[in-house]
Scaffold this motif. Structure first.
Motif, PDB file in Angstrom:
ATOM      1  N   PRO A  82      49.691  79.668  65.310  1.00 24.91           N
ATOM      2  CA  PRO A  82      49.515  79.303  66.709  1.00 24.91           C
ATOM      3  C   PRO A  82      50.382  80.087  67.706  1.00 24.91           C
ATOM      4  CG  PRO A  82      50.905  77.699  65.627  1.00 24.91           C
ATOM      5  CD  PRO A  82      50.423  78.649  64.565  1.00 24.91           C
ATOM      6  N   GLU A  83      51.421  80.727  67.218  1.00 22.69           N
ATOM      7  CA  GLU A  83      52.338  81.415  68.128  1.00 22.69           C
ATOM      8  C   GLU A  83      51.934  82.873  68.332  1.00 22.69           C
ATOM      9  OE1 GLU A  83      54.488  79.689  69.748  1.00 22.69           O
ATOM     10  OE2 GLU A  83      54.327  77.884  68.509  1.00 22.69           O
ATOM     11  N   THR A  84      51.839  83.275  69.586  1.00 23.49           N
ATOM     12  CA  THR A  84      51.575  84.663  69.934  1.00 23.49           C
ATOM     13  C   THR A  84      52.826  85.219  70.584  1.00 23.49           C
ATOM     14  OG1 THR A  84      49.226  84.224  70.276  1.00 23.49           O
ATOM     15  CG2 THR A  84      50.118  86.212  71.305  1.00 23.49           C
ATOM     16  N   VAL A  85      53.282  86.349  70.080  1.00 25.71           N
ATOM     17  CA  VAL A  85      54.497  86.975  70.602  1.00 25.71           C
ATOM     18  C   VAL A  85      54.140  88.382  71.079  1.00 25.71           C
ATOM     19  CG1 VAL A  85      56.905  87.575  70.119  1.00 25.71           C
ATOM     20  CG2 VAL A  85      55.823  85.682  68.877  1.00 25.71           C
ATOM     21  N   ILE A  86      54.623  88.711  72.266  1.00 23.52           N
ATOM     22  CA  ILE A  86      54.445  90.047  72.824  1.00 23.52           C
ATOM     23  C   ILE A  86      55.778  90.779  72.647  1.00 23.52           C
ATOM     24  CG2 ILE A  86      53.844  91.410  74.865  1.00 23.52           C
ATOM     25  CD1 ILE A  86      51.641  89.410  73.908  1.00 23.52           C
ATOM     26  N   ILE A  87      55.729  91.932  71.994  1.00 21.33           N
ATOM     27  CA  ILE A  87      56.949  92.698  71.713  1.00 21.33           C
ATOM     28  C   ILE A  87      56.848  94.049  72.403  1.00 21.33           C
ATOM     29  CG2 ILE A  87      58.487  93.578  69.912  1.00 21.33           C
ATOM     30  CD1 ILE A  87      56.759  91.860  67.935  1.00 21.33           C
ATOM     31  N   GLU A  88      57.905  94.418  73.090  1.00 16.37           N
ATOM     32  CA  GLU A  88      58.007  95.750  73.692  1.00 16.37           C
ATOM     33  C   GLU A  88      59.014  96.530  72.862  1.00 16.37           C
ATOM     34  OE1 GLU A  88      57.256  94.653  78.324  1.00 16.37           O
ATOM     35  OE2 GLU A  88      59.124  93.974  77.410  1.00 16.37           O
ATOM     36  N   ASP A 121      58.837 101.818  80.608  1.00 19.22           N
ATOM     37  CA  ASP A 121      60.146 101.588  80.002  1.00 19.22           C
ATOM     38  C   ASP A 121      60.099 101.468  78.478  1.00 19.22           C
ATOM     39  OD1 ASP A 121      61.305 101.612  82.504  1.00 19.22           O
ATOM     40  OD2 ASP A 121      61.223  99.430  82.735  1.00 19.22           O
ATOM     41  N   TYR A 122      58.956 101.055  77.935  1.00 16.87           N
ATOM     42  CA  TYR A 122      58.828 100.864  76.495  1.00 16.87           C
ATOM     43  C   TYR A 122      57.748 101.785  75.960  1.00 16.87           C
ATOM     44  CZ  TYR A 122      61.875  96.883  76.995  1.00 16.87           C
ATOM     45  OH  TYR A 122      62.956  96.099  77.255  1.00 16.87           O
ATOM     46  N   HIS A 152      65.134  99.884  70.398  1.00 14.26           N
ATOM     47  CA  HIS A 152      65.298  98.652  71.170  1.00 14.26           C
ATOM     48  C   HIS A 152      63.994  97.859  71.130  1.00 14.26           C
ATOM     49  CE1 HIS A 152      66.640  96.008  74.391  1.00 14.26           C
ATOM     50  NE2 HIS A 152      65.532  96.247  75.040  1.00 14.26           N
ATOM     51  N   SER A 153      64.123  96.542  71.158  1.00 16.49           N
ATOM     52  CA  SER A 153      62.936  95.687  71.261  1.00 16.49           C
ATOM     53  C   SER A 153      63.227  94.517  72.185  1.00 16.49           C
ATOM     54  CB  SER A 153      62.518  95.171  69.882  1.00 16.49           C
ATOM     55  OG  SER A 153      63.459  94.232  69.400  1.00 16.49           O
ATOM     56  N   ARG A 154      62.154  94.007  72.753  1.00 10.46           N
ATOM     57  CA  ARG A 154      62.243  92.806  73.598  1.00 10.46           C
ATOM     58  C   ARG A 154      61.017  91.970  73.299  1.00 10.46           C
ATOM     59  NH1 ARG A 154      62.273  93.120  80.080  1.00 10.46           N
ATOM     60  NH2 ARG A 154      60.038  93.325  79.776  1.00 10.46           N
ATOM     61  N   SER A 155      61.221  90.677  73.069  1.00 13.57           N
ATOM     62  CA  SER A 155      60.124  89.787  72.683  1.00 13.57           C
ATOM     63  C   SER A 155      59.934  88.678  73.699  1.00 13.57           C
ATOM     64  CB  SER A 155      60.422  89.135  71.329  1.00 13.57           C
ATOM     65  OG  SER A 155      60.623  90.107  70.343  1.00 13.57           O
TER      66      SER A 155
END
Length: 170
Positions: A82-88, A121-122, A152-155
């Motif tokens: 059920p979880e959707t994660v957007i990662i840069e 930026d990503y 680097h990552s950002r979620s």
């Protein structure tokens, strides 16, 4: 003295394989985006053609690459994801070899449901489906962060989906 010549850009010729879609082609594509399980007879009836011309147009649209394929859309919640994660993601290097290798490894991960090489930026924007925050942590530690080259990552966890289309305007 002769007048100076202005530099002109060569005019690009239209692609030879480019096809201008007429309204019947567009109707076929719109109908299939709504329901790809239509039989040729049902499709023909819906768009107002007889079966054989409809089938011929459909095959031409497939052959010329307007239709990439047919899929079933699955429900993430029902599948326990059920979880959707957007990662840069930002990479250490940007040479062709690194981008190719990283892209291959990234797209091989089953949790990754969309991945884009981007400007800004990503370097990549990635969408993953997981069962929980703990499942996301496992995905990061055991899979994503084992791919060499990530600087680097950002979620961001999606709280709610406001719009999700599987179609494009034709």
């Amino acid at each position: 003295m002769a007048p100076a010549r202005r530099a002109t850009r060569p005019v690009k010729a239209p692609r030879k394989d480019a096809l201008r879609l007429d309204e019947i082609d567009r109707k076929i594509l719109r109908a299939l985006q709504q329901d790809a399980r239509l039989t040729t007879a049902q499709l023909a009836e819906r768009i107002g053609l007889s079966t054989t011309p409809c089938w011929n147009r459909l095959k031409r649209l497939e052959t010329q690459g307007y239709i990439d394929g047919y899929v079933a859309l699955l429900n993430q919640d029902k599948l326990g994801l059920p979880e959707t994660v957007i990662i840069e993601l930002t990479l250490d290097r940007h040479d062709e070899e690194m981008l190719e290798r990283f892209g291959q490894l990234l797209t091989s991960l089953p949790e990754v449901i969309e991945a884009y090489l981007t400007t800004g930026d990503y370097d990549y924007v990635v969408k993953v489906a997981v069962e929980s925050t703990a499942g996301y942590e496992r995905f990061l530690r055991e899979k994503l962060y084992r791919i060499p080259g990530i600087r680097h990552s950002r979620s961001s966890f999606a709280l709610r989906c406001l719009k999700k289309l599987t179609s494009v305007q034709v």
